[in-house]
Scaffold this active site. Structure first.
Site, short mmCIF file in Angstrom:
data_model
loop_
_atom_site.label_atom_id
_atom_site.label_comp_id
_atom_site.label_asym_id
_atom_site.label_seq_id
_atom_site.Cartn_x
_atom_site.Cartn_y
_atom_site.Cartn_z
N ARG A 44 -22.63 -16.65 -8.91
CA ARG A 44 -23.39 -15.83 -9.85
C ARG A 44 -23.00 -14.36 -9.86
NH1 ARG A 44 -27.46 -12.91 -7.59
NH2 ARG A 44 -28.73 -13.03 -9.47
N THR B 47 -20.11 -12.32 -10.21
CA THR B 47 -19.36 -11.74 -11.33
C THR B 47 -20.11 -11.92 -12.64
OG1 THR B 47 -17.23 -12.05 -10.24
CG2 THR B 47 -17.20 -11.83 -12.64
N VAL C 123 -14.92 -17.85 -10.45
CA VAL C 123 -13.76 -18.62 -10.01
C VAL C 123 -13.80 -18.93 -8.51
CG1 VAL C 123 -12.21 -16.70 -9.43
CG2 VAL C 123 -11.24 -18.82 -10.37
N GLY C 124 -14.70 -18.29 -7.76
CA GLY C 124 -14.66 -18.40 -6.31
C GLY C 124 -14.88 -19.80 -5.76
N GLU C 125 -15.94 -20.48 -6.18
CA GLU C 125 -16.25 -21.78 -5.61
C GLU C 125 -15.43 -22.91 -6.21
OE1 GLU C 125 -20.51 -22.42 -4.10
OE2 GLU C 125 -20.82 -21.25 -5.92
#
Length: 753
Positions: free
Chosen positions: A522, A524, A708-710
């Site tokens: 959540r 970004t 894009v992190g997870e």
């Protein structure tokens, strides 16, 4: 100037590489006491006696804590705000221990050496109880039934949804393919082990400094565990040496705060690697039975999924997982008829929690491995089969009605397969020698925040500083991945300054507005948009103040490279530091605060492609080439995106090939309880990862950006499993594909067993 789509170094990068950044266990606190814990050697037992007299007699011991002298309140470590309700089944020191590594007692002493020595002198007597070590061992209770206490009866959560008419669709299907797929429990294995400090203030309050993902969660959980008001707890964020979800839950904080309040001393709890691996959290194990019905042409007609989730000894966030998994299953493929059941089951093993994807890695492994089975039975190319069944952009979740946004899933598959040369490589016949090559693909989707399941929003305040820099106050937690750098770029782009001119005030429950914290991909998308909107208001505030200072209409003032200038006369200008001075002289502040509440939750999308080589003599799987195609709306910082992809692939390879905490089915003991026994994908195992970014612009995100992190880790394991299955003509359904598992199952299949 725009700072979007440019690669700036981490805001705290210099401090990290020079060793100047202080992590929790590095902080020098005067008069600090240290803690050593005593953990249960039994998977399930009643503590019938505890003798701490010898430990208390050791010079330097300040206190010994256990179930007889600490609050016995039940709490849930996954709540994030006061008043939130969740299954409350955890205690600081339970009388009935429910896993090996459960907390029994703690010694607080002047030094860690004294605490460790005294801890060994504590005598505990146990009455062993029957242990349940598998989520498939029925659905009964693993607790002792007492009035007013949790009974740990499974399932902790049982979720069922369906839409369409699945039974009729299965009756008319050309082909039905069923699989049972199992994913392992895995460690987060952050370089920084779990730690926290607590400092009493002398007025009955306590300050907790913690490498957490939400200071407000620390405050709420600690208040619930200690039975005190949240106002008596102040939580601040420490630098984080890695989390991946492992520090989303306050595990040590309630204990640390209680010890500090009782002893009126500053206290630190710092787990070693063994303790972190056995007494914190792991990723949940999932066992999924999945059936997919298709037409002769390869259209998916219906799907039925039944997932059993091993949540361990406490519910923690286990009540969220079945719904979380079901949501991912509805936002990727166009399936007109679907039935789903998800059950969270207690076991006498270490509790589980959030771990990079929160259910997505498990459910995607189950569904994507099954889709390859379907494609193989149909004789269809796996990429073509997926392309035939994708949801179109702006489709809606059939249950929740939430729009999936401007999905780039099709572009990820089409452009990714072309860049990977999928068709050319798949034309090669399967080898028959010792080394066999195979190709695999898997798709994934993930969320961007908690909307509509929570009051999803962020508050940001931007303030002009005396130095001319802009300070941001918001409850954002950078977990080491560069979140604050990305947020600085967003603010800097609006204000036409360099990202290095953006500062972040400490995250503190006393000074920052409430926020859900760093979770659910959540930051970004949600916090970034809050900061973008606040920066727009801040810009107008700066121009208004500059108008008065320069005696010019606001429309004739511009922000240029950190200065305010008159458009008609560039020599009439002020630096932002001079503007601050002018505002201060007039006793005015130059700042803005905005509250942004989300009204959308689009999906981020990905397709990963992998080529493997399998050694049929040893069972070793080597990654020959890898391509990760990601739809992230827009890459705010491409270099940081690449870092996320590399790390996500490494983590996913571990889940697919190496990682398993390996619980002894007879005793419940974790075998992989330290770095020497827990195998991950190290540098020699890592392939060169080719990255393809699909930037379709998501209107609801800041400058079009999504998370894009997870998602970077979610499709990796199923892509690898599909590649191994392709190489060997096999059907591996149990992760990880260790050498032993590959060798034994391949040998059995070649013998017709």
């Amino acid at each position: 100037m725009t700072c979007i789509a440019k690669s700036y170094q981490l805001i705290d990068g210099y401090e990290k590489v020079t060793g100047r950044l202080k992590f929790t266990a590095d902080i020098d606190i005067p008069n600090l006491a240290h803690v050593k814990m005593v953990f249960s050697p039994h998977a399930h037992a009643l503590i019938t006696g505890i003798d701490v007299s010898e430990a208390e007699s050791i010079p330097g011991v300040l206190g010994v804590f256990h179930n007889e002298n600490t609050p016995s309140n039940y709490y849930n470590s996954t709540i994030w705000e006061a008043g939130q309700r969740a299954p409350e089944d955890e205690q600081m020191f339970p009388q009935t221990v429910r896993h090996i590594g459960d907390r029994v007692a703690a010694v607080v002493a002047e030094t860690i050496e004294i605490a460790a020595h005294a801890a060994k002198l504590i005598k505990v007597t146990y009455e062993p109880l029957e242990a349940r070590l598998s989520a498939l061992d029925g659905a009964g209770s693993i607790g002792i039934h007492e009035p007013g206490k949790p009974n740990f009866t499974s399932p902790a959560e049982d979720v069922v949804f369906d839409y369409g008419d699945p039974e009729a669709a299965f009756d008319t299907a050309y082909l039905i393919v069923e699989d049972i797929i199992e994913t392992p429990k895995t460690h987060h294995l952050a370089i920084e082990t779990h730690a926290c400090t607590a400092i009493p203030d002398g007025a009955g309050r306590v300050n907790i400094h913690s490498p957490c993902q939400s200071v407000f969660a620390v405050q709420a959980v600690t208040a619930q565990a200690l039975g005190i008001e949240s106002d008596n707890i102040r939580a601040t964020k420490a630098a984080i040496g890695g989390s991946f979800g492992g520090k989303a839950e306050p595990i040590l904080e309630p204990l640390c705060a209680h010890f500090a309040l009782v002893l009126r001393r500053s206290v630190m709890i710092a787990y070693d690697r063994h303790e972190t691996c056995t007494a914190t959290r792991s990723r949940s194990k999932a066992i999924g039975r999945i059936r997919t019905a298709v037409s002769r042409e390869g259209k998916i007609l219906a799907r039925e999924t039944d997932v059993v989730i091993d949540i361990g000894a406490c519910c923690t966030g286990g009540h969220f997982l079945p719904v979380s998994m079901s949501q991912r299953m509805r936002r990727l493929y166009d399936i007109p008829h679907q039935k789903y059941r998800g059950r969270s089951i207690y076991t006498n093993t270490m509790p589980t929690g959030a771990y990079r994807g929160y259910g997505s890695p498990q459910i995607h492994a189950i569904s994507e491995i099954n889709l390859d089975s379907v494609a193989n039975k149909l004789g269809m190319d796996p990429v073509a089969f997926r392309l035939k069944n994708l949801l179109e952009p702006f489709a809606k979740d059939p249950i929740m009605g939430v729009c999936i946004g401007n999905s780039g899933m099709r572009e990820c598959l089409e452009q990714g397969s072309q860049k990977f040369k999928w068709r050319e490589k798949r034309k090669h016949e399967r080898q028959s020698g010792r080394f066999r090559k195979g190709l695999g693909v898997a798709c994934a989707t993930h969320i961007n925040g908690c909307f509509p399941g929570a009051e999803e929003g962020s508050t940001a305040t931007l303030s002009l500083c005396e130095t001319g820099q802009i300070a941001i106050t918001c409850a954002v937690h950078d977990l080491g991945c560069g979140s604050t750098t990305v947020l600085a770029q967003i603010a800097a782009s609006v204000l036409n300054v360099h990202p290095s001119d953006i500062l972040f005030n400490p995250v503190d429950t006393a000074t920052t507005a409430f926020d859900l914290g760093t979770r659910a991909s959540r930051v970004t998308f949600i916090t970034g948009e809050a900061i973008r909107r606040t920066a727009e208001v801040m810009k107008e505030c700066i121009l208004s103040q500059a108008s008065r200072a320069l005696n010019a209409p606001p429309g004739e003032i511009a922000l240029v490279d950190g200065r305010v200038e008159c458009l008609a006369d560039r020599f009439r200008s002020l630096s932002l530091a001079q503007l601050y001075a002018a505002a201060s002289t007039a006793d005015e502040k130059v700042e803005a605060t905005e509250v942004y509440v989300a009204g959308a939750n689009p999906g981020s999308y990905a397709a990963h492609f992998v080529e493997v080589e399998v050694d049929t003599f040893t069972g070793a799987v080597k990654i020959l080439s890898y391509l990760a195609a990601h739809d992230l709306g827009r890459a705010v910082n491409p270099q940081l995106v690449a870092g996320q992809v590399y790390g996500g692939v490494q983590m996913g390879l571990g889940m697919g090939l190496y990682e398993d905490i390996d619980i002894d089915p007879e005793t419940g003991r974790i075998r992989a309880d330290r770095l020497s026994k827990y195998h991950v994908a190290n540098a020699p195992e890592m392939p060169d990862v080719d990255i393809l970014l699909v930037e379709k612009h998501e209107a609801s995100g800041p400058f079009g950006a999504k998370a894009v992190g997870e998602i970077t880790t979610i499709p990796v394991a199923p892509a690898v499993v599909n590649a191994v299955n392709h190489a060997l003509g096999a059907k591996f359904n149990k992760l990880p594909l260790t050498r032993e598992r590959v060798l034994m199952n391949y040998a059995a299949s070649t013998q017709g067993l």
